[in-house]
Design an enzyme around this catalytic site. Structure first.
Site, short mmCIF file in Angstrom:
data_model
loop_
_atom_site.label_atom_id
_atom_site.label_comp_id
_atom_site.label_asym_id
_atom_site.label_seq_id
_atom_site.Cartn_x
_atom_site.Cartn_y
_atom_site.Cartn_z
N LYS A 41 0.73 -1.26 0.03
CA LYS A 41 -0.14 0.10 -0.01
C LYS A 41 0.85 1.20 0.32
CE LYS A 41 -4.13 -2.05 2.17
NZ LYS A 41 -5.12 -1.98 3.27
N ARG A 90 -17.44 0.67 9.30
CA ARG A 90 -17.96 2.16 9.40
C ARG A 90 -19.24 2.00 8.61
NH1 ARG A 90 -12.65 4.18 6.72
NH2 ARG A 90 -13.12 2.37 5.85
N SER A 128 -7.94 6.81 6.97
CA SER A 128 -6.93 7.26 6.77
C SER A 128 -6.45 7.86 5.38
CB SER A 128 -5.62 6.04 7.06
OG SER A 128 -5.89 5.79 8.50
O1 PNS Z 1 -6.07 -1.30 7.78
P1 PNS Z 1 -6.11 -2.31 6.68
O2 PNS Z 1 -5.06 -1.96 5.59
O3 PNS Z 1 -7.50 -2.53 6.05
O4 PNS Z 1 -5.75 -3.68 7.26
C1 PNS Z 1 -5.76 -4.97 6.81
C2 PNS Z 1 -4.91 -5.82 7.31
C3 PNS Z 1 -3.39 -5.39 7.63
C4 PNS Z 1 -5.51 -6.29 8.48
C5 PNS Z 1 -5.07 -7.19 6.57
O5 PNS Z 1 -4.46 -6.96 5.10
C6 PNS Z 1 -4.08 -7.98 7.08
O6 PNS Z 1 -4.44 -9.13 7.99
N1 PNS Z 1 -2.77 -8.41 6.60
C7 PNS Z 1 -1.71 -9.43 7.20
C8 PNS Z 1 -1.57 -10.63 5.88
C9 PNS Z 1 -2.65 -11.58 6.07
O7 PNS Z 1 -3.01 -12.32 6.95
N2 PNS Z 1 -3.33 -11.64 4.91
C10 PNS Z 1 -4.46 -12.44 4.80
C11 PNS Z 1 -5.88 -11.89 5.30
S1 PNS Z 1 -7.16 -12.94 5.09
#
Ligand code: PNS
Length: 162
Positions: A41, A90, A128
């Site tokens: 990101k 949200r 954000s």
């Molecule tokens: O704030 P965000 O970017 O919406 O958070 C997303 C997040 C970081 C929680 C998600 O991308 C995540 O859990 N990333 C870690 C890698 C992972 O476990 N991916 C599989 C998710 S099903």
């Protein structure tokens, strides 16, 4: 000891995130706000910077801590023997992605629950991404983010008004 993990990119941590943390801290003995690397990101702030903002913004909450993680969320949850993952919801538009992620995480590891929490209605419009855009264009973000984040946005993006 009931532990919850609140994962996210938190780039940056907003008052909406803080509202969710406060709610989770009332329900769990320990809440770990876990900052994902989220390299894909292209975050504005480093993972360590994002963690420090959370530490500063939650300093008054004695059962809340901030950490960083990389790799699969389910592995991080297991490492901390947490009972739950917290995610903020949200609007309906958040639901599809959150539903998919929660069910995929359950497929990977069925030992914890994903709990969705709604922030205060005044934060439903907050993200954000939008905060960064407003700051970049010189808008006032003081009511949207903790004071330390506001200062960092001003430093990083220059245009933000104090
Ligand atoms: O704030 P965000 O970017 O919406 O958070 C997303 C997040 C970081 C929680 C998600 O991308 C995540 O859990 N990333 C870690 C890698 C992972 O476990 N991916 C599989 C998710 S099903």
């Amino acid at each position: 000891m009931r532990t919850a993990i609140y994962p996210g990119s938190f780039d940056p941590f907003t008052n909406g995130h803080l509202d969710v943390v406060q709610r989770a801290a009332r329900l769990f003995d320990r809440v770990i706000v876990a900052v994902a690397k989220s390299d894909g990101k292209h975050p504005l702030f480093t993972q360590e910077e994002r963690k420090v903002f959370i530490q500063q913004s939650t300093a008054k909450l004695s059962n809340v801590e901030a950490d960083v993680f990389d790799g699969l969320l389910v592995n991080y949850v297991q490492k901390h023997s947490a009972q739950a993952v917290i995610r903020g919801l949200r609007a309906v538009s958040d639901f599809e992605f959150e539903f998919q992620m929660a069910l995929m995480n359950r497929k990977l590891n069925d030992s914890f629950e994903t709990i969705f929490m709604m922030p205060k209605d005044t934060y439903t419009f907050l993200s954000s991404r939008i905060v960064k855009e407003i700051a970049r264009l010189g808008g006032d973000v003081s009511t949207f983010v903790p004071v330390q984040v506001q200062a960092a946005l001003t430093l990083k993006l220059g245009g933000a008004k104090a």
